[in-house]
Every structure is written in structure tokens, then in C-alpha cells.
Scaffold this motif. Structure first.
Motif, PDB file in Angstrom:
ATOM      1  N   PRO A  92       0.766  -1.158   0.070  1.00  6.14           N
ATOM      2  CA  PRO A  92       0.012   0.233  -0.008  1.00  6.14           C
ATOM      3  C   PRO A  92       0.787   1.241   0.098  1.00  6.14           C
ATOM      4  N   ALA A  93       0.311   2.289  -0.423  1.00  7.54           N
ATOM      5  CA  ALA A  93       1.085   3.632  -0.689  1.00  7.54           C
ATOM      6  C   ALA A  93       1.663   3.935   0.847  1.00  7.54           C
ATOM      7  N   ASN A  94       0.766   4.125   1.905  1.00  5.94           N
ATOM      8  CA  ASN A  94       1.103   4.518   2.994  1.00  5.94           C
ATOM      9  C   ASN A  94       2.212   3.858   3.705  1.00  5.94           C
ATOM     10  N   GLN A  95       1.940   2.607   3.649  1.00  6.47           N
ATOM     11  CA  GLN A  95       3.203   1.620   4.116  1.00  6.47           C
ATOM     12  C   GLN A  95       4.474   1.593   3.226  1.00  6.47           C
ATOM     13  N   TYR A  96       4.258   1.785   1.835  1.00  4.31           N
ATOM     14  CA  TYR A  96       5.525   1.998   0.905  1.00  4.31           C
ATOM     15  C   TYR A  96       6.351   3.445   1.392  1.00  4.31           C
ATOM     16  N   LEU A  97       5.439   4.424   1.366  1.00  2.00           N
ATOM     17  CA  LEU A  97       5.939   5.492   1.667  1.00  2.00           C
ATOM     18  C   LEU A  97       6.846   5.598   3.184  1.00  2.00           C
ATOM     19  N   THR A  98       6.231   4.907   4.284  1.00  2.00           N
ATOM     20  CA  THR A  98       6.805   4.800   5.461  1.00  2.00           C
ATOM     21  C   THR A  98       8.155   4.057   5.434  1.00  2.00           C
ATOM     22  N   LYS A  99       8.160   3.031   4.703  1.00  2.00           N
ATOM     23  CA  LYS A  99       9.514   2.298   4.602  1.00  2.00           C
ATOM     24  C   LYS A  99      10.451   3.370   3.926  1.00  2.00           C
ATOM     25  N   LEU A 100      10.173   3.977   2.624  1.00  2.00           N
ATOM     26  CA  LEU A 100      10.921   4.669   2.220  1.00  2.00           C
ATOM     27  C   LEU A 100      11.472   5.843   3.139  1.00  2.00           C
ATOM     28  N   ARG A 101      10.885   6.677   3.823  1.00  2.00           N
ATOM     29  CA  ARG A 101      10.964   7.639   4.922  1.00  2.00           C
ATOM     30  C   ARG A 101      12.002   6.968   5.950  1.00  2.00           C
ATOM     31  N   GLN A 102      11.765   5.939   6.431  1.00  2.00           N
ATOM     32  CA  GLN A 102      12.436   5.410   7.521  1.00  2.00           C
ATOM     33  C   GLN A 102      13.831   4.941   7.140  1.00  2.00           C
ATOM     34  N   ALA A 103      13.958   4.538   5.897  1.00  2.00           N
ATOM     35  CA  ALA A 103      15.491   4.215   5.059  1.00  2.00           C
ATOM     36  C   ALA A 103      16.193   5.690   4.873  1.00  2.00           C
ATOM     37  N   VAL A 104      15.350   6.520   4.306  1.00  2.00           N
ATOM     38  CA  VAL A 104      16.036   7.758   4.287  1.00  2.00           C
ATOM     39  C   VAL A 104      16.602   8.543   5.587  1.00  2.00           C
ATOM     40  N   GLN A 105      15.629   8.535   6.730  1.00  2.00           N
ATOM     41  CA  GLN A 105      15.687   8.949   7.632  1.00  2.00           C
ATOM     42  C   GLN A 105      17.019   8.533   8.480  1.00  2.00           C
ATOM     43  N   ALA A 106      16.945   6.887   8.139  1.00  2.00           N
ATOM     44  CA  ALA A 106      18.199   6.338   9.086  1.00  2.00           C
ATOM     45  C   ALA A 106      19.512   6.941   8.485  1.00  2.00           C
ATOM     46  N   HIS A 107      19.530   6.857   7.534  1.00  2.00           N
ATOM     47  CA  HIS A 107      20.979   7.288   6.661  1.00  2.00           C
ATOM     48  C   HIS A 107      21.233   8.619   6.491  1.00  2.00           C
ATOM     49  N   LYS A 108      20.142   9.636   6.505  1.00  2.00           N
ATOM     50  CA  LYS A 108      20.684  11.052   6.458  1.00  2.00           C
ATOM     51  C   LYS A 108      21.530  11.458   7.104  1.00  2.00           C
ATOM     52  N   GLU A 109      21.562  11.411   8.464  1.00  2.00           N
ATOM     53  CA  GLU A 109      22.621  11.833   9.294  1.00  2.00           C
ATOM     54  C   GLU A 109      24.096  11.855   9.044  1.00  2.00           C
ATOM     55  N   PRO A 110      24.286  10.279   8.850  1.00  2.00           N
ATOM     56  CA  PRO A 110      25.620  10.157   8.354  1.00  2.00           C
ATOM     57  C   PRO A 110      26.072  10.576   7.006  1.00  2.00           C
ATOM     58  N   LEU A 111      25.217  10.707   6.139  1.00  2.00           N
ATOM     59  CA  LEU A 111      25.347  11.020   4.517  1.00  2.00           C
ATOM     60  C   LEU A 111      25.633  12.724   5.068  1.00  2.00           C
ATOM     61  N   ASP A 112      24.794  13.290   6.001  1.00  2.00           N
ATOM     62  CA  ASP A 112      25.087  14.876   6.040  1.00  2.00           C
ATOM     63  C   ASP A 112      26.522  15.007   6.516  1.00  2.00           C
ATOM     64  N   ARG A 113      26.915  14.193   7.291  1.00  2.00           N
ATOM     65  CA  ARG A 113      28.141  14.416   7.904  1.00  2.00           C
ATOM     66  C   ARG A 113      29.438  14.361   6.835  1.00  2.00           C
ATOM     67  N   VAL A 114      29.071  13.240   6.079  1.00  2.00           N
ATOM     68  CA  VAL A 114      30.136  12.881   4.759  1.00  2.00           C
ATOM     69  C   VAL A 114      30.015  14.189   3.909  1.00  2.00           C
ATOM     70  N   ARG A 115      28.606  14.742   3.620  1.00  2.00           N
ATOM     71  CA  ARG A 115      28.773  15.948   2.732  1.00  2.00           C
ATOM     72  C   ARG A 115      29.382  17.038   3.580  1.00  2.00           C
ATOM     73  N   ALA A 116      29.301  17.470   4.734  1.00  2.00           N
ATOM     74  CA  ALA A 116      29.973  18.664   5.356  1.00  2.00           C
ATOM     75  C   ALA A 116      31.324  18.036   5.451  1.00  2.00           C
ATOM     76  N   GLN A 117      31.744  17.097   5.398  1.00  2.00           N
ATOM     77  CA  GLN A 117      33.179  16.828   5.381  1.00  2.00           C
ATOM     78  C   GLN A 117      33.760  17.136   4.218  1.00  2.00           C
ATOM     79  N   ARG A 118      33.024  16.788   3.233  1.00  2.00           N
ATOM     80  CA  ARG A 118      33.489  17.068   1.586  1.00  2.00           C
ATOM     81  C   ARG A 118      33.482  18.376   1.450  1.00  2.00           C
TER      82      ARG A 118
END
Length: 520
Positions: free
Chosen positions: A305-331
Motif C-alpha cells: 500500500p502507498a502509506n506503508q510503502y512511503l513509511t518504509k522509504l522515509r525510514q530508510a532515508v531518515q536512518a541514513h540521512k545524518e551520516p550522509l550529511d556528515r560526509v557531505r559536510a566533510q566533503r
């Protein structure tokens, strides 16, 4: 986890077991729920499993029974995901175990028609008779299979399934860019106008771009043969919330999709261990593993379902956003440092170039002045040497000038000359009528020496000195020049008497030397 693999988690299988499972299913087209127990009973030997699939299993095999009863071996490699590596201790404790990082492969597709293996020459020669026999029998069985199609699947099920799949799809193999464009066009023709930002290039290019720009690579694999594909696309993938989430630039999502009937998408599905369609995978950079690694952050298989699909995408993005932001800041910091260093290097190079230019000009100016001084010194030495040689020559020549004719000399043998000297003095002297005109010039040149009364009898002619008279004798009325080069005697040139003016001819050169000295 899908129903097909409910008994055994495919992710818990080792790489060798997963490879054996792929080979077995590709040949037999058997479901995973039936293929895994058979492989377990055969101790994961693909050849024995295929033989038992077609020939039938024995009634009871103690070894196979023991292998079936034993739990599947687990992959003991301990790894971490971005979510587990950067999560709080509380979340790690609550999970009860460390989550593994599943590496995301980079797939560079190659058409099957271009795949060729070259055997060694010696082995080729040894196997030439067998190849000939194999070719004859293969043509015979191919003809038999053409007459009786069921035999084709019996003797070569893997090839039959592959051939049937190709024949059913009827799709022409294209390069990766054209394949991506064809998928986007067919997707729009099937489901209408949409705002999904499909990346129209190959999977490998999107993989490299996501790694370079630190983006989330959203991989969507679909199979038109599945009945649930159309409902998934219309109800889930094309829902406004999902489209807005994918297009949101803050989420940094790069979308790549493919049809598994195309070779590239099919190879990607095999590499990502896709067991059910439609399949969605989120691939992201994992800096805690290495500086270049890419991992699968989330899997969404089957219709969702769309809501469950969107929830999983948000969880994946949110879980990895912070370390990626740190790498971007470092770069960004590294790039800023690199830019500052480049600016400093550029400024240093400009300053160094300016200093070099100034040093070059100073060197050229010093060389010019040294050349001028050297030239002036050479001219001065030459002038002094010329003056010394000229004075010596005058003394030497004065010694050879004959004296004035005696008073009792016949008037016809005497020429009286009145000379107006450059100093405005007038000198009257008698010369022998048959004297050469050069005697008259020598008298004028050596007049000062003759007047001084200096003893010049022992003076020698200067060696290597070529004397030239710097004046000429001219009669005023009418004006006539008596040059020394024309020769002749005094009587022949002047007559019995004459008034001559001494005109300097070296004044022009002296004036030029003075002007050059003033200019310097």
C-alpha cells in the motif's frame, strides 16, 4: 519475507548456497519453497539436486535426511549497516542483535551474445574431435526438438525456459541509455503522463552518480507478467504522496527503474537477490564500512500500500540521512580547504611570476648597461690608441718632410703656397715644384710637430696603423678641392702659387660621437 521463502531466510544463506540456489532454479524453474529443501537434502550440491529433480529421489537417504534435519548454516561475517552503526545504544540493545550490511553490487550488463570464453590452444586441439561429435549430435537433437517441442524442455530445460522467455518478450536488446529511454516511454504509454524523475541511463551510471553525489538510489524492478504490477504502479508508485517524496530535493533520491525482460534489469534483479515482483531497493553510501562502499538500506518486495510503502522509504532515508550529511559536510570542508589552497597557490604563482619578470627586467637592464659601458670603454680605448698612433705617426712623418727650398733656387722650381689653417692662422711656405701633393698634406698634418722643434729622428712608424688625412685642401675662388688620392705634383695641381684653405673632414664623425655620448 515472501511466502516462497518462509521456511528459510534467503539472507541467512551463504554466498555459495545462494549461488547454488540461483543455478538450480534457473535450470529447473522450481519454486523456492521446494528448491531449498531439495538442495538441503543434497547438501547444496547443484548437480545431484538437478539429477534428483529429473530422475526422482530415492526412497530414503540417511545422509540426506540428516542434512535436511540440520539447520542451514549461517553467515558468520559480522557487519553493520548505517542504521546500526550510527543508532543509539538503546536502539541497538532493543533490537537484540547487530544488523548486517548487505553490499550493493555494481552491475555492468553484457549481452549474452557477446559473452565468449577462449580456451587454450592445446586444449582446443585435444577437444576438437569431441566438439565435432557434439556439434553433429546437437544439430540432430535440435532438429528432433524442432519436430517434437516437448523433448526440448526434457533434455535442456534451462535453455528452453530462456528461449521461451525471450520469445515471449520479443524485446530487442539495446544499449543501456536506449533501454532506459524505452522503459520510460513504455511506462508513460501504459500508465499515462507522470512526474516520476526516471534516470535515463544505465544502472552502473546511476550507481556511480549516487555514490559521487551521496544520494539515495531508488531501484524499482517490475515484471509485466505479474498481475499485481499494474495495481502497484497506479495505486502506490504513482500516488501523489510517493511522487512528491521522490521528487523532493531534500531527500536526495535518484530513481532508476527497469523491466526484468531487459537484460540489464534482469541481471540487476539477480544481483540484488530479488525473489518477488514488483521489487524496490534503496541503495546508499555506507561510510562506516569504507569510503567507497554502497549498501542496500531497504527492500520492499511485492505489492505494498502507498502509506506503508512511503513509511518504509522515509525510514530508510531518515536512518541514513545524518551520516550522509556528515560526509557531505566533510566533503564541503575539504573542497573549501582545497579551494583556499588553490587560491593561495595561484596567488603565489602570480607573485612568483611578477618577481621573475622584475628580475628578468633588472637582469636585462644590467646586461644592457654593462654592454654599453663595455662598448664605451672599447670606443675610448680605440680613440686613445688612435690618438697615440696618430701622434707617433706625425712625429715619424715629420722626420721625412724635406725642408723648404733654398732662397737661390730657381723660381720655376718653387711653388709658393699660402695655407689657412683650421685655427685661422695663415702659414706661407715654399715647396719644390716636383714635390708630390701628399707632401703638402703631410706638412699640414705635422705642422704642430714641426713648430715644436722636437727631435723626431728616432721615431718609428706605428705598427698596424693606417693613417688617413682628416682634412682636405680647397682653393676658395674658384672653389676646387685638391684631394690627396688624385696624386700629382704640387705644380701640376696648384700651379706656381696658390691660396688654400684647410677644411676638416672628420668633424662630422666627431659630432656624431658626441651626440651618441649625450644620448647615452
Amino acid at each position: 519475507m515472501s511466502d516462497a521463502s518462509a521456511e528459510v531466510d534467503i539472507a541467512q544463506l551463504s554466498e555459495e548456497q545462494q549461488l547454488a540456489l540461483q543455478q538450480f532454479t534457473a535450470v529447473t524453474d522450481q519454486e523456492l519453497k521446494d528448491a531449498i529443501p531439495l538442495l538441503q537434502r543434497c547438501q547444496w550440491n547443484v548437480q545431484i539436486a538437478i539429477a534428483r529433480f529429473f530422475d526422482g529421489e530415492p526412497a530414503e537417504d540417511p545422509i540426506a535426511a540428516a542434512a535436511a534435519a540440520a539447520p542451514p548454516p549461517r553467515d558468520i561475517r559480522q557487519q553493520e549497516t548505517l542504521l546500526n552503526g550510527f543508532a543509539s545504544p538503546r536502539s541497538s540493545t532493543s533490537s537484540g542483535r547487530l544488523r548486517r550490511v548487505e553490499a550493493a553490487p555494481r552491475i555492468v550488463p553484457q549481452p549474452e551474445s557477446q559473452v565468449a570464453t577462449q580456451a587454450p590452444l592445446l586444449l582446443t586441439l585435444l577437444l576438437a574431435p569431441f566438439n565435432l561429435v557434439y556439434s553433429v549430435f546437437s544439430k540432430f537433437f535440435r532438429f528432433t526438438g524442432w519436430l517434437f517441442p516437448p523433448l526440448t524442455r526434457l533434455f535442456n530445460p534451462g535453455r528452453a525456459s530462456t528461449t521461451s522467455r525471450r520469445a515471449a518478450s520479443g524485446r530487442k536488446a539495446l544499449n543501456v541509455r536506449d533501454t532506459a529511454a524505452r522503459f520510460a516511454r513504455e511506462f508513460e504509454e501504459e500508465y499515462g503522463q507522470n512526474n516520476l524523475p526516471f534516470y535515463e541511463n544505465g544502472y552502473a551510471q546511476s550507481f556511480d552518480l549516487a555514490k559521487k553525489d551521496l544520494k539515495f538510489l531508488l531501484v524499482i524492478l517490475m515484471s509485466p507478467e505479474h498481475d499485481e504490477t499494474a495495481s502497484f504502479v497506479r495505486d502506490t508508485l504513482l500516488s501523489q504522496e510517493v511522487v512528491d517524496f521522490i521528487r523532493n530535493p531534500d531527500n536526495n533520491i535518484l530513481l532508476w527503474a527497469g523491466n526484468v525482460q531487459d537484460p540489464e534489469a534482469y541481471q540487476v534483479s539477480v544481483a540484488l537477490k530479488c525473489t518477488k515482483f514488483p521489487f524496490t531497493g534503496v541503495i546508499v553510501h555506507s561510510p562506516q564500512v569504507s569510503s567507497t562502499s554502497m549498501s542496500i538500506a531497504a527492500r520492499i518486495v511485492g505489492p505494498t500500500p502507498a502509506n506503508q510503502y512511503l513509511t518504509k522509504l522515509r525510514q530508510a532515508v531518515q536512518a541514513h540521512k545524518e551520516p550522509l550529511d556528515r560526509v557531505r559536510a566533510q566533503r564541503t570542508e575539504q573542497q573549501a580547504t582545497r579551494n583556499i589552497r588553490q587560491q593561495q597557490d595561484s596567488a603565489y604563482e602570480r607573485s612568483l611570476a611578477t618577481d621573475r619578470e622584475r628580475a628578468r627586467k633588472r637582469k636585462e637592464e644590467a646586461e644592457r648597461k654593462a654592454a654599453e659601458e663595455k662598448e664605451a670603454l672599447a670606443r675610448s680605448e680605440a680613440a686613445e690608441r688612435h690618438a697615440h698612433n696618430l701622434a707617433q705617426w706625425r712625429k715619424w712623418r715629420a722626420a721625412s718632410i724635406p725642408p723648404e727650398p733654398a732662397a737661390d733656387t730657381e723660381p720655376k722650381d718653387v711653388v709658393r703656397i699660402s695655407l689657412r689653417m683650421p685655427t685661422a692662422d695663415r702659414v706661407v711656405r715654399k715647396f719644390s715644384a716636383d714635390a708630390h701633393i701628399e707632401e703638402l698634406y703631410a706638412f699640414v698634418e705635422c705642422y704642430d710637430v714641426l713648430q715644436s722643434g722636437e727631435d723626431v729622428s728616432n721615431v718609428e712608424e706605428p705598427q698596424g696603423f693606417v693613417h688617413e688625412y682628416g682634412f682636405q685642401l680647397v682653393s676658395p675662388m674658384p672653389r676646387e678641392v685638391y684631394d690627396v688620392k688624385s696624386g700629382g705634383t704640387v705644380r701640376d695641381r696648384v700651379g706656381r702659387s696658390g691660396n688654400l684653405i684647410v677644411e676638416r673632414t672628420d668633424l662630422e664623425s666627431d659630432d656624431e660621437d658626441e651626440e651618441e655620448h649625450v644620448a647615452a
